[in-house]
Enzyme design. Sequence first.
Site, short mmCIF file in Angstrom:
data_model
loop_
_atom_site.label_atom_id
_atom_site.label_comp_id
_atom_site.label_asym_id
_atom_site.label_seq_id
_atom_site.Cartn_x
_atom_site.Cartn_y
_atom_site.Cartn_z
N ALA A 1 47.42 -24.61 25.00
CA ALA A 1 47.84 -25.70 24.13
C ALA A 1 47.37 -25.44 22.71
CB ALA A 1 47.27 -27.03 24.63
N CYS A 2 48.12 -25.95 21.73
CA CYS A 2 47.71 -25.83 20.34
C CYS A 2 46.44 -26.63 20.14
CB CYS A 2 48.82 -26.34 19.42
SG CYS A 2 50.03 -25.06 19.07
N PRO A 3 45.52 -26.15 19.33
CA PRO A 3 45.68 -25.06 18.37
C PRO A 3 45.17 -23.70 18.86
CG PRO A 3 43.72 -26.27 17.81
CD PRO A 3 44.30 -26.94 19.04
N ASN B 1 53.73 -22.66 14.91
CA ASN B 1 52.41 -22.70 14.30
C ASN B 1 51.84 -21.31 14.03
OD1 ASN B 1 52.25 -25.51 14.13
ND2 ASN B 1 51.56 -25.68 16.24
#
Length: 193
Positions: free
Chosen positions: A10-12, A42
């Site tokens: 998952a981001c980040p 991203n």
Amino acid sequence: MKKIDCRGLACPKPVIMTKKELESMESGELEVIVDNEAAKENVSKLAKNMGLNFEVFNEDKLFHIVIKKDFTSCDCKIETESEKIVILVSSDRFGSGDDKLGAALMKSYLYALTESEIKPKTMIFVNGGARLTIEGSDVLESIKTLESSGVEILVCGTCLDFYGIKDKLAVGNITNMYTIVEKMNSASNTIKL
């Protein structure tokens, strides 16, 4: 070519892993593998912001971002102090107290900002502030005017998801908490609304 496999992260995390790897490299190519659109966007934004060339291609429902770093890769833009102002908008109201007054004050503030000689480099919309960037927002035109004048508009993707309004985004770019931290840490002045 170095590779980082960020599938399922998952981001980040994909952005952080990519940044660390790029910082450890003098030159060469780095291939980052991700499995979702947000991570692809991203990581691509990170490469762009670092002044690096990159290519994105799809293979077997995965995104491969190949980033090229060489000795001449450099984002050498020198900013003035006024260009380092970041405004964090955490509510769709300005101040606390009466909601109707708060909405009117926010509308007035954002319009006045469009007319100001000194503008922020970046505006970050989080939590309830994300609602200001969607279709039907009373301040949408002011935010669009700021963006067209060169202000970077970033909107928290987690916040848009939480409120179920991601598909209604009408201005700005979706971002993640890592980028928000980077923008705030590099600012000479952060203003929180």
